[in-house]
Scaffold this active site. Structure first.
Site, PDB file in Angstrom:
ATOM      1  N   HIS A 139      -7.160  12.987  -7.145  1.00 16.48           N
ATOM      2  CA  HIS A 139      -7.156  12.329  -7.382  1.00 16.48           C
ATOM      3  C   HIS A 139      -7.157  11.305  -6.990  1.00 16.48           C
ATOM      4  CE1 HIS A 139      -5.685   8.983  -9.710  1.00 16.48           C
ATOM      5  NE2 HIS A 139      -4.321   9.066  -9.016  1.00 16.48           N
TER       6      HIS A 139
ATOM      7  N   SER B   4       5.067   5.835  -4.639  1.00 14.13           N
ATOM      8  CA  SER B   4       3.904   6.525  -4.239  1.00 14.13           C
ATOM      9  C   SER B   4       2.672   7.467  -3.674  1.00 14.13           C
ATOM     10  CB  SER B   4       3.446   5.289  -5.560  1.00 14.13           C
ATOM     11  OG  SER B   4       1.335   5.877  -6.029  1.00 14.13           O
TER      12      SER B   4
ATOM     13  N   ASP C 159      -7.750  -8.899   6.455  1.00 12.38           N
ATOM     14  CA  ASP C 159      -8.706  -8.435   7.242  1.00 12.38           C
ATOM     15  C   ASP C 159      -9.517  -7.239   6.499  1.00 12.38           C
ATOM     16  OD1 ASP C 159     -10.392  -7.070   9.034  1.00 12.38           O
ATOM     17  OD2 ASP C 159      -8.867  -6.846  10.350  1.00 12.38           O
TER      18      ASP C 159
ATOM     19  N   LYS D   8      -5.867  11.210   2.733  1.00 12.42           N
ATOM     20  CA  LYS D   8      -3.830  12.061   3.032  1.00 12.42           C
ATOM     21  C   LYS D   8      -3.398  13.313   2.912  1.00 12.42           C
ATOM     22  CE  LYS D   8      -2.578   7.264   3.829  1.00 12.42           C
ATOM     23  NZ  LYS D   8      -1.518   6.123   3.709  1.00 12.42           N
TER      24      LYS D   8
ATOM     25  N   TYR E 289      -3.139  -4.102 -11.697  1.00 12.79           N
ATOM     26  CA  TYR E 289      -2.152  -4.312 -11.391  1.00 12.79           C
ATOM     27  C   TYR E 289      -2.086  -5.325 -11.226  1.00 12.79           C
ATOM     28  CZ  TYR E 289      -2.556   0.240 -10.018  1.00 12.79           C
ATOM     29  OH  TYR E 289      -2.879   1.758  -9.591  1.00 12.79           O
TER      30      TYR E 289
ATOM     31  N   SER F 187       1.174   9.127 -12.110  1.00 13.13           N
ATOM     32  CA  SER F 187       2.380   9.050 -11.491  1.00 13.13           C
ATOM     33  C   SER F 187       3.411   9.574 -12.502  1.00 13.13           C
ATOM     34  CB  SER F 187       2.299   7.585 -11.423  1.00 13.13           C
ATOM     35  OG  SER F 187       1.731   7.119  -9.868  1.00 13.13           O
TER      36      SER F 187
ATOM     37  N   GLU G 136      -4.195   5.649 -20.334  1.00 15.70           N
ATOM     38  CA  GLU G 136      -3.187   5.119 -20.551  1.00 15.70           C
ATOM     39  C   GLU G 136      -3.185   3.780 -20.095  1.00 15.70           C
ATOM     40  OE1 GLU G 136      -1.578   5.016 -15.670  1.00 15.70           O
ATOM     41  OE2 GLU G 136      -3.564   6.485 -15.520  1.00 15.70           O
TER      42      GLU G 136
ATOM     43  N   THR H  14      -6.544  -2.402  -5.739  1.00 14.47           N
ATOM     44  CA  THR H  14      -7.047  -0.809  -6.468  1.00 14.47           C
ATOM     45  C   THR H  14      -6.614  -0.624  -7.502  1.00 14.47           C
ATOM     46  OG1 THR H  14      -4.416  -0.212  -6.546  1.00 14.47           O
ATOM     47  CG2 THR H  14      -5.228  -0.025  -3.986  1.00 14.47           C
TER      48      THR H  14
ATOM     49  N   CYS I 234      -2.388   9.402 -14.762  1.00 16.04           N
ATOM     50  CA  CYS I 234      -3.777   9.923 -14.396  1.00 16.04           C
ATOM     51  C   CYS I 234      -3.202  11.074 -14.663  1.00 16.04           C
ATOM     52  CB  CYS I 234      -4.400   8.931 -13.174  1.00 16.04           C
ATOM     53  SG  CYS I 234      -3.452   7.691 -12.145  1.00 16.04           S
TER      54      CYS I 234
ATOM     55  N   ASN J 103     -10.348   2.010  -8.798  1.00 12.70           N
ATOM     56  CA  ASN J 103      -9.362   3.174  -9.274  1.00 12.70           C
ATOM     57  C   ASN J 103     -10.098   3.320 -10.936  1.00 12.70           C
ATOM     58  OD1 ASN J 103      -7.591   4.659  -9.876  1.00 12.70           O
ATOM     59  ND2 ASN J 103      -5.839   2.776  -9.443  1.00 12.70           N
TER      60      ASN J 103
HETATM   61  N1  COA Z   1      -8.029  -1.563  10.034  1.00 11.85           N
HETATM   62  C1  COA Z   1      -7.671  -0.769   9.228  1.00 11.85           C
HETATM   63  N2  COA Z   1      -6.278  -0.118   8.555  1.00 11.85           N
HETATM   64  C2  COA Z   1      -6.007  -1.259   8.222  1.00 11.85           C
HETATM   65  C3  COA Z   1      -6.185  -2.914   8.266  1.00 11.85           C
HETATM   66  C4  COA Z   1      -6.879  -3.113   9.192  1.00 11.85           C
HETATM   67  N3  COA Z   1      -7.033  -4.490   9.950  1.00 11.85           N
HETATM   68  N4  COA Z   1      -4.972  -3.576   8.181  1.00 11.85           N
HETATM   69  C5  COA Z   1      -3.802  -2.339   7.408  1.00 11.85           C
HETATM   70  N5  COA Z   1      -4.705  -1.279   7.279  1.00 11.85           N
HETATM   71  C6  COA Z   1      -4.298   0.109   6.661  1.00 11.85           C
HETATM   72  C7  COA Z   1      -2.861   0.371   6.654  1.00 11.85           C
HETATM   73  O1  COA Z   1      -2.534   0.429   7.955  1.00 11.85           O
HETATM   74  C8  COA Z   1      -2.429   0.969   5.790  1.00 11.85           C
HETATM   75  O2  COA Z   1      -2.836   2.469   6.330  1.00 11.85           O
HETATM   76  P1  COA Z   1      -1.858   3.479   6.146  1.00 11.85           P
HETATM   77  O3  COA Z   1      -1.500   4.047   4.739  1.00 11.85           O
HETATM   78  O4  COA Z   1      -3.082   4.902   6.381  1.00 11.85           O
HETATM   79  O5  COA Z   1      -0.539   3.510   6.980  1.00 11.85           O
HETATM   80  C9  COA Z   1      -3.562   0.299   4.917  1.00 11.85           C
HETATM   81  O6  COA Z   1      -4.266   0.050   5.241  1.00 11.85           O
HETATM   82  C10 COA Z   1      -2.887  -0.086   3.399  1.00 11.85           C
HETATM   83  O7  COA Z   1      -2.277  -1.313   4.276  1.00 11.85           O
HETATM   84  P2  COA Z   1      -0.900  -1.794   3.844  1.00 11.85           P
HETATM   85  O8  COA Z   1      -0.215  -2.414   4.731  1.00 11.85           O
HETATM   86  O9  COA Z   1       0.676  -0.447   3.508  1.00 11.85           O
HETATM   87  O10 COA Z   1      -1.335  -2.195   2.018  1.00 11.85           O
HETATM   88  P3  COA Z   1      -0.192  -2.761   1.186  1.00 11.85           P
HETATM   89  O11 COA Z   1       1.278  -2.890   1.024  1.00 11.85           O
HETATM   90  O12 COA Z   1      -0.621  -4.093   0.829  1.00 11.85           O
HETATM   91  O13 COA Z   1       0.102  -1.293   0.038  1.00 11.85           O
HETATM   92  C11 COA Z   1      -1.067   0.413  -1.344  1.00 11.85           C
HETATM   93  C12 COA Z   1      -1.168  -0.618  -0.759  1.00 11.85           C
HETATM   94  C13 COA Z   1      -2.063   1.175  -1.435  1.00 11.85           C
HETATM   95  C14 COA Z   1       0.386   0.589  -1.359  1.00 11.85           C
HETATM   96  C15 COA Z   1      -0.767  -0.200  -2.688  1.00 11.85           C
HETATM   97  O14 COA Z   1      -2.251  -1.865  -2.753  1.00 11.85           O
HETATM   98  C16 COA Z   1      -0.327   0.055  -4.472  1.00 11.85           C
HETATM   99  O15 COA Z   1       0.341  -0.276  -4.226  1.00 11.85           O
HETATM  100  N6  COA Z   1      -1.896   0.057  -4.799  1.00 11.85           N
HETATM  101  C17 COA Z   1      -1.058   0.860  -6.119  1.00 11.85           C
HETATM  102  C18 COA Z   1      -0.982   2.342  -5.992  1.00 11.85           C
HETATM  103  C19 COA Z   1      -0.715   3.343  -6.775  1.00 11.85           C
HETATM  104  O16 COA Z   1      -1.553   2.296  -7.616  1.00 11.85           O
HETATM  105  N7  COA Z   1      -0.429   4.273  -7.053  1.00 11.85           N
HETATM  106  C20 COA Z   1      -0.565   5.390  -7.757  1.00 11.85           C
HETATM  107  C21 COA Z   1      -1.586   5.898  -8.551  1.00 11.85           C
HETATM  108  S1  COA Z   1      -1.113   7.519  -6.810  1.00 11.85           S
END
Ligand code: COA
Length: 413
Positions: free
Chosen positions: A259, A227, A55, A268, A169, A334, A105, A178, A137, A301
């Protein structure tokens, strides 16, 4: 700073430490100019969502990204850094720079520092130091703090701090939405035009496996949810420690910057800082956060440059920001390491952006389809490969032409 002393009848000079420290405290040191560069290509997050059977609101709202920079094979961290720095450096700046600190990095060599290639491309003088820093980062923040110390001891010098990365990624990986990339160049010196850094920063380090990239791998490994938890725990820790240490309260800040690996992450953390805020106060912080994430939403990112792209976004887009106001900055890398610090906005902060219209720069980029992005992603040449790279369609001034005899070829148009 030197005082006269006598030993065994002979007069000599020693440094009076208290006077040195007093002098350092009175001297304003900070960010004098900021320059930013990203690729001329992007993919629309709605299109990426359709291609991945997600979505679109998951990416647009849930992750908080609208577009993602697509870095072509003709750009790497060195060329992106050169293109960012070229937007801000004058001939006089180049004369004054005596240190280049390059945080990344997405390094291109296990031995030679990216800063050395960069110094040559920019035509900096040879009487300088040029090094590379790494801690995910967090690297650029470490660079800024090191630069601050160097400038305190060498007030006539300027330090060029670079934050440049290509965030990869993997195609169809959970981290794919991301991704992004680009470079931020920060000129650090005395009497800065943009932000005077304050004392009292707080740092926190713990050995954690939330995101890493083993040698030989071109894509990061990440435990995304973990993370997020570590990021938020580290924020709570350094934020509270900073308030305890300085005695400041939320109301002493005009804006809080984070960041932003994706912009929802910063939101958040902001919610944690605002948990006891008055409603009118909270509205103000959320409004400034929206200005501070405008550019990050459009680029994705930048890894170590993300916090500083957010600073640029605030400086460029905020209508309320005034000289004398305090900005708080949360840096996270991280692995994991965090720091919270602050700075005071200076009267000429807009001039420190060197009249570059970043809104126009971002709006003039070309959209590529998801399949074009995937092709470009796979065409990147990594260190131990040989070959030429197509650069004819890349409008950037500095570009990467390929690898010959294991030597990277950088050119200027
Ligand atoms: N409408 C609105 N929001 C929606 C949605 C929709 N249709 N579908 C999902 N979402 C929201 C979820 O509720 C979630 O929100 P929340 O984080 O507030 O709970 C968010 O979108 C992400 O959904 P999720 O199912 O958790 O996504 P994912 O399992 O694909 O993972 C990340 C998302 C960000 C964790 C993933 O992309 C990732 O690992 N990125 C890299 C992170 C990173 O770089 N970390 C190190 C640096 S700090």
């Amino acid at each position: 700073m030197k005082v006269r002393a006598k030993l065994g009848g002979r007069a000599f000079f020693v440094y009076d430490k208290t006077k040195v420290l007093k002098g350092v405290k009175e001297m304003k040191i900070g960010i004098d100019k900021i320059g930013f560069f990203t690729s001329h290509l992007f993919v629309d997050m709605k299109e990426l969502a359709f291609a991945r059977a997600e979505d679109p609101n998951k990416y647009l709202i849930g992750i908080g990204q609208s577009k993602m920079a697509v870095i072509p094979p003709s750009q790497d961290v060195v060329t992106m850094a050169a293109n960012a720095a070229a937007r801000i450096l004058t001939t006089a700046d180049k004369e004054q720079i005596s240190y280049v600190i390059f945080a990344t990095e997405s390094g291109i060599d296990n031995s030679k520092a990216t800063a050395v290639y960069l110094a040559r491309l920019l035509g900096l003088k040879k009487e300088i130091r040029a090094i590379e820093l790494k801690q995910a980062c967090y690297g650029a923040t470490a660079g800024i703090q090191l630069a601050r110390g160097f400038v305190a001891l060498n007030p006539d010098s300027k330090v060029l701090v670079i934050a440049a990365d290509n965030a990869r990624y993997g195609i169809k990986s959970p981290g794919e939405p991301t991704q992004g990339g680009g470079a931020v160049a920060l000129l650090i010196g005395t009497n800065p035009q943009i932000l005077a850094l304050e004392d009292g920063s707080t740092a926190y380090t713990q050995d954690i496996m939330d995101f890493w990239r083993p040698l030989g791998k071109n894509e990061a490994l990440v435990d995304g949810r973990y993370s997020e938890d570590v990021y938020l725990n580290f924020f709570s820790h350094v934020w509270q420690a900073y308030l305890d240490k300085t005695g400041y309260q939320l109301g002493d800040f005009a804006a809080l910057l984070f960041h932003l690996p994706y912009t929802k992450m910063g939101l958040k953390a902001l919610r944690i800082a605002l948990k006891d805020a008055r409603p009118d106060e909270a509205v103000n912080f959320v409004q400034e956060f929206e200005h501070a994430r405008t550019f990050n939403r459009e680029v994705g990112n930048l890894y170590t440059g993300s916090l500083y792209l957010s600073l640029l976004s605030l400086l460029f887009n905020s209508e309320k920001l005034r000289a004398g106001q305090r900005i708080g900055l949360f840096s996270y890398g991280s692995g994991a390491e965090a720091e919270f610090y602050s700075g005071i906005v200076q009267p000429n902060f807009k001039q420190g952006l060197m009249n570059v219209n970043y809104l126009q720069v971002l709006n003039e980029r070309q959209e590529v389809s998801v399949s074009e992005y995937e092709k470009l992603y796979q065409q990147h040449l990594f260190s131990a490969q040989e070959g030429r790279v197509a650069y004819d369609t890349d409008p950037a001034r500095y570009f990467f032409a390929g690898i010959s005899d294991f030597k990277r070829q950088y050119q200027e148009k």
